[in-house]
Design a protein around this motif. Structure first.
Motif, PDB file in Angstrom:
ATOM      1  N   ILE A  25     -37.216  41.069  37.478  1.00 49.97           N
ATOM      2  CA  ILE A  25     -36.254  42.175  37.532  1.00 49.97           C
ATOM      3  C   ILE A  25     -34.867  41.689  37.117  1.00 49.97           C
ATOM      4  CG2 ILE A  25     -35.090  43.809  39.058  1.00 49.97           C
ATOM      5  CD1 ILE A  25     -38.001  44.531  38.422  1.00 49.97           C
ATOM      6  N   GLY A  26     -34.479  40.521  37.604  1.00 45.83           N
ATOM      7  CA  GLY A  26     -33.166  39.985  37.260  1.00 45.83           C
ATOM      8  C   GLY A  26     -33.032  39.679  35.774  1.00 45.83           C
ATOM      9  N   ILE A  27     -34.076  39.084  35.185  1.00 46.05           N
ATOM     10  CA  ILE A  27     -34.048  38.811  33.746  1.00 46.05           C
ATOM     11  C   ILE A  27     -33.855  40.108  32.974  1.00 46.05           C
ATOM     12  CG2 ILE A  27     -35.439  38.084  31.788  1.00 46.05           C
ATOM     13  CD1 ILE A  27     -34.471  35.719  33.182  1.00 46.05           C
ATOM     14  N   GLY A  28     -34.624  41.136  33.349  1.00 43.66           N
ATOM     15  CA  GLY A  28     -34.515  42.416  32.654  1.00 43.66           C
ATOM     16  C   GLY A  28     -33.154  43.054  32.798  1.00 43.66           C
ATOM     17  N   ALA A  29     -32.501  42.819  33.942  1.00 47.30           N
ATOM     18  CA  ALA A  29     -31.176  43.398  34.159  1.00 47.30           C
ATOM     19  C   ALA A  29     -30.101  42.660  33.381  1.00 47.30           C
ATOM     20  CB  ALA A  29     -30.847  43.382  35.657  1.00 47.30           C
ATOM     21  N   PHE A  30     -30.157  41.320  33.407  1.00 48.06           N
ATOM     22  CA  PHE A  30     -29.078  40.510  32.841  1.00 48.06           C
ATOM     23  C   PHE A  30     -29.260  40.180  31.366  1.00 48.06           C
ATOM     24  CE2 PHE A  30     -29.158  38.898  37.399  1.00 48.06           C
ATOM     25  CZ  PHE A  30     -28.151  39.744  37.809  1.00 48.06           C
ATOM     26  N   VAL A  31     -30.475  40.374  30.844  1.00 44.72           N
ATOM     27  CA  VAL A  31     -30.762  39.918  29.493  1.00 44.72           C
ATOM     28  C   VAL A  31     -29.867  40.578  28.445  1.00 44.72           C
ATOM     29  CG1 VAL A  31     -32.547  41.635  28.931  1.00 44.72           C
ATOM     30  CG2 VAL A  31     -32.698  39.320  27.981  1.00 44.72           C
ATOM     31  N   VAL A  32     -29.419  41.807  28.715  1.00 45.62           N
ATOM     32  CA  VAL A  32     -28.635  42.534  27.713  1.00 45.62           C
ATOM     33  C   VAL A  32     -27.224  41.987  27.567  1.00 45.62           C
ATOM     34  CG1 VAL A  32     -29.964  44.651  28.009  1.00 45.62           C
ATOM     35  CG2 VAL A  32     -27.922  44.283  29.374  1.00 45.62           C
ATOM     36  N   ILE A  33     -26.737  41.259  28.593  1.00 44.23           N
ATOM     37  CA  ILE A  33     -25.365  40.769  28.532  1.00 44.23           C
ATOM     38  C   ILE A  33     -25.169  39.846  27.346  1.00 44.23           C
ATOM     39  CG2 ILE A  33     -23.613  39.411  29.761  1.00 44.23           C
ATOM     40  CD1 ILE A  33     -24.858  40.360  32.377  1.00 44.23           C
ATOM     41  N   GLY A  34     -26.186  39.057  27.040  1.00 41.79           N
ATOM     42  CA  GLY A  34     -26.076  38.099  25.950  1.00 41.79           C
ATOM     43  C   GLY A  34     -26.391  38.658  24.581  1.00 41.79           C
ATOM     44  N   MET A  35     -26.655  39.958  24.489  1.00 44.34           N
ATOM     45  CA  MET A  35     -27.011  40.497  23.171  1.00 44.34           C
ATOM     46  C   MET A  35     -26.314  41.822  22.863  1.00 44.34           C
ATOM     47  SD  MET A  35     -30.962  41.618  23.826  1.00 44.34           S
ATOM     48  CE  MET A  35     -31.462  42.860  24.997  1.00 44.34           C
ATOM     49  N   GLN A 150     -29.917  34.983  36.963  1.00 41.39           N
ATOM     50  CA  GLN A 150     -28.544  34.920  36.476  1.00 41.39           C
ATOM     51  C   GLN A 150     -28.297  33.648  35.677  1.00 41.39           C
ATOM     52  OE1 GLN A 150     -25.287  36.239  39.104  1.00 41.39           O
ATOM     53  NE2 GLN A 150     -26.834  36.518  40.672  1.00 41.39           N
ATOM     54  N   VAL A 151     -28.973  32.562  36.087  1.00 42.35           N
ATOM     55  CA  VAL A 151     -28.812  31.296  35.374  1.00 42.35           C
ATOM     56  C   VAL A 151     -29.474  31.353  34.003  1.00 42.35           C
ATOM     57  CG1 VAL A 151     -29.272  28.819  35.441  1.00 42.35           C
ATOM     58  CG2 VAL A 151     -28.699  30.029  37.556  1.00 42.35           C
ATOM     59  N   PHE A 152     -30.683  31.933  33.952  1.00 44.20           N
ATOM     60  CA  PHE A 152     -31.474  31.885  32.721  1.00 44.20           C
ATOM     61  C   PHE A 152     -31.434  33.176  31.913  1.00 44.20           C
ATOM     62  CE2 PHE A 152     -33.633  28.878  35.648  1.00 44.20           C
ATOM     63  CZ  PHE A 152     -33.402  27.721  34.920  1.00 44.20           C
ATOM     64  N   GLY A 153     -31.141  34.308  32.564  1.00 39.66           N
ATOM     65  CA  GLY A 153     -31.235  35.596  31.876  1.00 39.66           C
ATOM     66  C   GLY A 153     -30.294  35.730  30.706  1.00 39.66           C
ATOM     67  N   LEU A 154     -29.019  35.387  30.938  1.00 39.05           N
ATOM     68  CA  LEU A 154     -28.020  35.548  29.876  1.00 39.05           C
ATOM     69  C   LEU A 154     -28.287  34.620  28.693  1.00 39.05           C
ATOM     70  CD1 LEU A 154     -24.249  36.107  30.453  1.00 39.05           C
ATOM     71  CD2 LEU A 154     -25.030  34.677  28.593  1.00 39.05           C
ATOM     72  N   PRO A 155     -28.504  33.305  28.902  1.00 34.11           N
ATOM     73  CA  PRO A 155     -28.788  32.455  27.745  1.00 34.11           C
ATOM     74  C   PRO A 155     -30.097  32.794  27.051  1.00 34.11           C
ATOM     75  CG  PRO A 155     -28.978  31.208  29.792  1.00 34.11           C
ATOM     76  CD  PRO A 155     -28.348  32.517  30.136  1.00 34.11           C
ATOM     77  N   LEU A 156     -31.117  33.226  27.820  1.00 37.17           N
ATOM     78  CA  LEU A 156     -32.384  33.610  27.214  1.00 37.17           C
ATOM     79  C   LEU A 156     -32.200  34.806  26.299  1.00 37.17           C
ATOM     80  CD1 LEU A 156     -35.499  33.516  26.959  1.00 37.17           C
ATOM     81  CD2 LEU A 156     -35.611  34.990  28.979  1.00 37.17           C
ATOM     82  N   GLY A 157     -31.499  35.827  26.804  1.00 40.52           N
ATOM     83  CA  GLY A 157     -31.270  37.012  25.993  1.00 40.52           C
ATOM     84  C   GLY A 157     -30.482  36.700  24.742  1.00 40.52           C
ATOM     85  N   ALA A 169     -36.234  40.052  22.940  1.00 36.91           N
ATOM     86  CA  ALA A 169     -35.777  39.788  24.308  1.00 36.91           C
ATOM     87  C   ALA A 169     -36.391  40.794  25.278  1.00 36.91           C
ATOM     88  CB  ALA A 169     -34.251  39.843  24.369  1.00 36.91           C
ATOM     89  N   PHE A 170     -36.390  42.067  24.908  1.00 32.94           N
ATOM     90  CA  PHE A 170     -37.013  43.086  25.759  1.00 32.94           C
ATOM     91  C   PHE A 170     -38.520  42.875  25.838  1.00 32.94           C
ATOM     92  CE2 PHE A 170     -33.156  45.665  24.648  1.00 32.94           C
ATOM     93  CZ  PHE A 170     -32.696  45.810  25.944  1.00 32.94           C
ATOM     94  N   LEU A 171     -39.129  42.502  24.715  1.00 35.95           N
ATOM     95  CA  LEU A 171     -40.575  42.270  24.708  1.00 35.95           C
ATOM     96  C   LEU A 171     -40.942  41.108  25.621  1.00 35.95           C
ATOM     97  CD1 LEU A 171     -43.327  43.008  23.545  1.00 35.95           C
ATOM     98  CD2 LEU A 171     -42.861  41.473  21.620  1.00 35.95           C
ATOM     99  N   ALA A 172     -40.095  40.073  25.658  1.00 36.47           N
ATOM    100  CA  ALA A 172     -40.357  38.931  26.535  1.00 36.47           C
ATOM    101  C   ALA A 172     -40.388  39.362  27.996  1.00 36.47           C
ATOM    102  CB  ALA A 172     -39.287  37.859  26.318  1.00 36.47           C
ATOM    103  N   VAL A 173     -39.513  40.285  28.378  1.00 42.76           N
ATOM    104  CA  VAL A 173     -39.504  40.774  29.761  1.00 42.76           C
ATOM    105  C   VAL A 173     -40.798  41.522  30.062  1.00 42.76           C
ATOM    106  CG1 VAL A 173     -38.305  42.212  31.452  1.00 42.76           C
ATOM    107  CG2 VAL A 173     -36.991  40.903  29.774  1.00 42.76           C
ATOM    108  N   THR A 174     -41.259  42.316  29.105  1.00 41.54           N
ATOM    109  CA  THR A 174     -42.530  43.028  29.280  1.00 41.54           C
ATOM    110  C   THR A 174     -43.670  42.046  29.508  1.00 41.54           C
ATOM    111  OG1 THR A 174     -41.801  44.853  27.855  1.00 41.54           O
ATOM    112  CG2 THR A 174     -44.169  44.616  28.194  1.00 41.54           C
ATOM    113  N   LEU A 175     -43.706  40.983  28.713  1.00 48.12           N
ATOM    114  CA  LEU A 175     -44.773  39.996  28.840  1.00 48.12           C
ATOM    115  C   LEU A 175     -44.689  39.222  30.151  1.00 48.12           C
ATOM    116  CD1 LEU A 175     -44.844  38.647  25.171  1.00 48.12           C
ATOM    117  CD2 LEU A 175     -46.386  40.305  26.247  1.00 48.12           C
ATOM    118  N   LEU A 176     -43.499  39.068  30.696  1.00 48.01           N
ATOM    119  CA  LEU A 176     -43.339  38.417  31.996  1.00 48.01           C
ATOM    120  C   LEU A 176     -43.772  39.338  33.138  1.00 48.01           C
ATOM    121  CD1 LEU A 176     -39.867  36.628  31.689  1.00 48.01           C
ATOM    122  CD2 LEU A 176     -42.068  35.515  32.062  1.00 48.01           C
TER     123      LEU A 176
END
Length: 395
Positions: A25-35, A150-157, A169-176
């Protein structure tokens, strides 16, 4: 139907998988910050408009989480969690396939609705599986997933968006999300000793003054912190002369501090009690936040300060949630959903207040203004303790 299963010795595995759910959930929330830049380029939107992928998520979560948690209160917790994780993954798939900005926003609204069922229910399950004296530690363990995100979501995105494309990036969250949903289905017990809740419980909670005053502390406390953190990058670049490398290091320090603080906060609350811990943390933020008006210092000194500030700031999570469950034990998921909503209200309020301070006093005014906000949060907490009758004994 009241769920009836005894606390099991294998609860540790369940709590671990709930932490994994929060990580997704956190990855999906924060992932957009980096993109945000790739998204703006793809849809031809200005930064202020592109930022709605964040705003729409936060607003939807704040409104929908308490309603959906209450509406699903009579459904087994395992079913709610597994369904919500699958729905979250599918919502991220909608975002990945979006061919218009409107569809992207719609996907983010759906994702927020699903996330709003996962995080508070996971915390309630962890609390229900634990004896009262270990409740704060259990909640902290579940929330570790969110802080790690929070540590990994932003750099991953950012990495995926710039190297492969923002859709990946969104597809990766789906697969997780899908394997974690399966793990939840396998490891979370099919019945738990919780009282069922419904929309009537939400209505009663919303008019319960002492409980809502306690929930408000989450919003006031985080508003003080996010009045600074929202503008963290420009503060460091203009007032401390940080370049991209130093800023990235500071962001990493903040994320790692959040992880450490989450663990330490659970232990503090378990050992000293929720209210003493919260009072200490709120009072400490007054001093920590004021420092941001008096930068610069050495690079290493600032990095260490940021780590300590984040650790102190995020130590409040477990104690606050444990306190709220204690105030409303008959409807833990409802009060935790309202608390989760208050997190997003606080972050949005902090960003708004920060923008007003910058307009009037510049970046240098943020630290002092945030410190004043922390004083208000401390006053909120003390008033809540007096009203609820759980002010620590001074002897």
């Amino acid at each position: 139907m009241t769920e009836t299963v005894q606390i099991q010795s294998g609860a540790g595995k369940t709590i671990a998988v709930l932490s994994m759910a929060n990580f997704v959930i956190g990855i999906g929330a924060f992932v957009v910050i980096g993109m945000l830049e790739p998204l703006g380029a793809a849809f031809g939107t200005q930064p202020g408009v592109t930022g709605w992928v964040l705003t729409a998520y936060a607003m939807s979560y704040a409104v929908l989480s308490p309603i959906l948690v209450s509406a699903t209160g009579r459904i087994g917790r395992r079913r709610v969690l597994a369904f919500a994780l699958v729905a979250f993954g599918l919502a991220c798939l909608v975002c990945a396939l979006a061919n218009s900005f409107a569809l992207l926003i719609a996907g983010r609204v759906l994702a927020a609705a699903a996330a709003g069922m996962v995080t508070p229910v996971a915390a309630a399950v962890a609390a229900g599986l634990s004896p009262p004296e270990e409740r704060a530690n259990a909640i902290a363990t579940v929330f570790i997933g969110m802080t790690l995100a929070q540590v990994f979501g932003l750099p991953l995105g950012s990495l995926l968006a710039y190297e492969i494309g923002w859709r990946s990036a969104f597809l990766a969250v789906t697969l997780l999300a899908m394997p974690v949903a399966f793990a939840v289905w396998r490891l979370v017990p099919s019945g738990l000793a919780f009282q069922t809740v419904g929309l009537a419980d939400l209505r009663r909670t919303l008019v319960n003054g002492p409980v809502m005053l306690a929930v408000a502390f989450t919003a006031t406390y985080l508003a003080a912190i996010y009045a600074v953190y929202t503008y963290f990058t420009p503060i460091l670049s203009t007032r401390a002369n940080f370049g991209p490398a130093q800023i990235s290091l500071a962001l990493l320090a903040f994320g790692l501090g959040a992880v450490v603080g989450n663990i330490a906060g659970g232990r503090m609350a378990s050992r000293f009690g929720a209210m003493p811990t919260l009072i200490l943390l709120a009072a400490a933020q007054v001093g920590w936040l004021a420092v941001f008006s008096f930068l610069p210092g050495s690079t290493l000194g600032i990095i260490i300060f940021v780590f300590a500030w984040s650790a102190m700031g995020w130590s409040f999570v477990a104690g606050q949630q444990a306190r709220l469950i204690g105030l409303l034990p008959e409807a833990p998921t409802v009060v935790l959903a309202l608390n989760a909503a208050a997190i997003y209200v606080g972050t949005a309020l902090g960003a708004f207040v920060g923008s007003l301070v910058i307009a009037g006093f510049g970046l240098g005014g943020l630290g002092v203004a945030a410190a004043i906000g922390a004083l208000l949060a401390l006053a909120n907490l003390i008033a809540s303790a007096l009203v609820s009758g759980d002010m620590p004994n001074r002897r």
